[in-house]
Design a protein around this motif. Sequence first.
Motif, PDB file in Angstrom:
ATOM      1  N   ALA A 102      33.773  22.552  34.598  1.00 17.76           N
ATOM      2  CA  ALA A 102      33.508  23.943  34.973  1.00 17.76           C
ATOM      3  C   ALA A 102      34.481  24.396  36.058  1.00 17.76           C
ATOM      4  O   ALA A 102      34.993  25.522  36.023  1.00 17.76           O
ATOM      5  N   LEU A 107      25.108  29.446  35.300  1.00 19.64           N
ATOM      6  CA  LEU A 107      26.535  29.475  35.621  1.00 19.64           C
ATOM      7  C   LEU A 107      27.152  30.803  35.184  1.00 19.64           C
ATOM      8  O   LEU A 107      27.890  31.434  35.941  1.00 19.64           O
ATOM      9  N   PHE A 108      26.834  31.243  33.982  1.00 23.51           N
ATOM     10  CA  PHE A 108      27.388  32.498  33.469  1.00 23.51           C
ATOM     11  C   PHE A 108      27.000  33.675  34.365  1.00 23.51           C
ATOM     12  O   PHE A 108      27.857  34.492  34.728  1.00 23.51           O
ATOM     13  N   MET A 129      31.523  28.902  31.523  1.00 24.91           N
ATOM     14  CA  MET A 129      30.361  28.358  30.839  1.00 24.91           C
ATOM     15  C   MET A 129      30.805  27.373  29.743  1.00 24.91           C
ATOM     16  O   MET A 129      30.222  26.306  29.581  1.00 24.91           O
ATOM     17  N   ALA A 182      23.946  26.269  38.645  1.00 24.91           N
ATOM     18  CA  ALA A 182      23.792  25.702  37.301  1.00 24.91           C
ATOM     19  C   ALA A 182      23.042  24.372  37.349  1.00 24.91           C
ATOM     20  O   ALA A 182      22.168  24.117  36.504  1.00 24.91           O
ATOM     21  N   SER A 185      28.424  28.686  41.793  1.00 23.67           N
ATOM     22  CA  SER A 185      27.984  28.779  40.399  1.00 23.67           C
ATOM     23  C   SER A 185      27.581  27.416  39.857  1.00 23.67           C
ATOM     24  O   SER A 185      26.579  27.289  39.144  1.00 23.67           O
ATOM     25  N   LEU A 240      23.710  26.553  31.706  1.00 27.70           N
ATOM     26  CA  LEU A 240      24.802  27.381  31.200  1.00 27.70           C
ATOM     27  C   LEU A 240      24.580  28.858  31.510  1.00 27.70           C
ATOM     28  O   LEU A 240      25.511  29.560  31.926  1.00 27.70           O
TER      29      LEU A 240
END
Length: 165
Positions: free
Chosen positions: A78, A115-116, A133, A91, A87, A112
């Motif tokens: 990532a 994080l997005f 992601m 996540a 992030s 996911l």
Amino acid sequence: MAPLTQTALTVVTLAVMLLGLAGLILVIFPGLNIIWLAALVYGLITGFDWVSGVLFAFITLIMLVGNLADNVLMSTEARQTGASWLSIGVALVAGLLGSLFFPPFGGLIAALVGLFIIEYIRIRSWRQAANSMRGMALGCGWVVGVRIFFGLVMIFIWGMWAFIL
């Protein structure tokens, strides 16, 4: 210990370890910990001597390295796509919570999505957020292979302990 009891203990321990190994396919499932716990219970019931203690120490070390590699691989992939540490942290927490409340795939999905969302808020680009992601998802894929390898090594070491020594 009676031979039938020893055989039953060995079969149950191996079954639990194989369940842990199968669970390693799920990124959030603590399969390495389950394999380790099965080896610990086996050792506590059969008793530790010097050799089995050393083998169990190796099993413990492999479990710890495997669990650390898990987080490092997901985070590294990532991070290489530009994701921030914030992030990645969100996540990981989302993944933990998702796996607790929505097993078996809730953890992966929550990680996911978390994080997005944070990446999108941070950089205002859905393409870059999706790319980050995708990087974490790729890291999750690598993690499965690494964890299965570590799990197989742990079971092999226990097998030497149970069947050879």
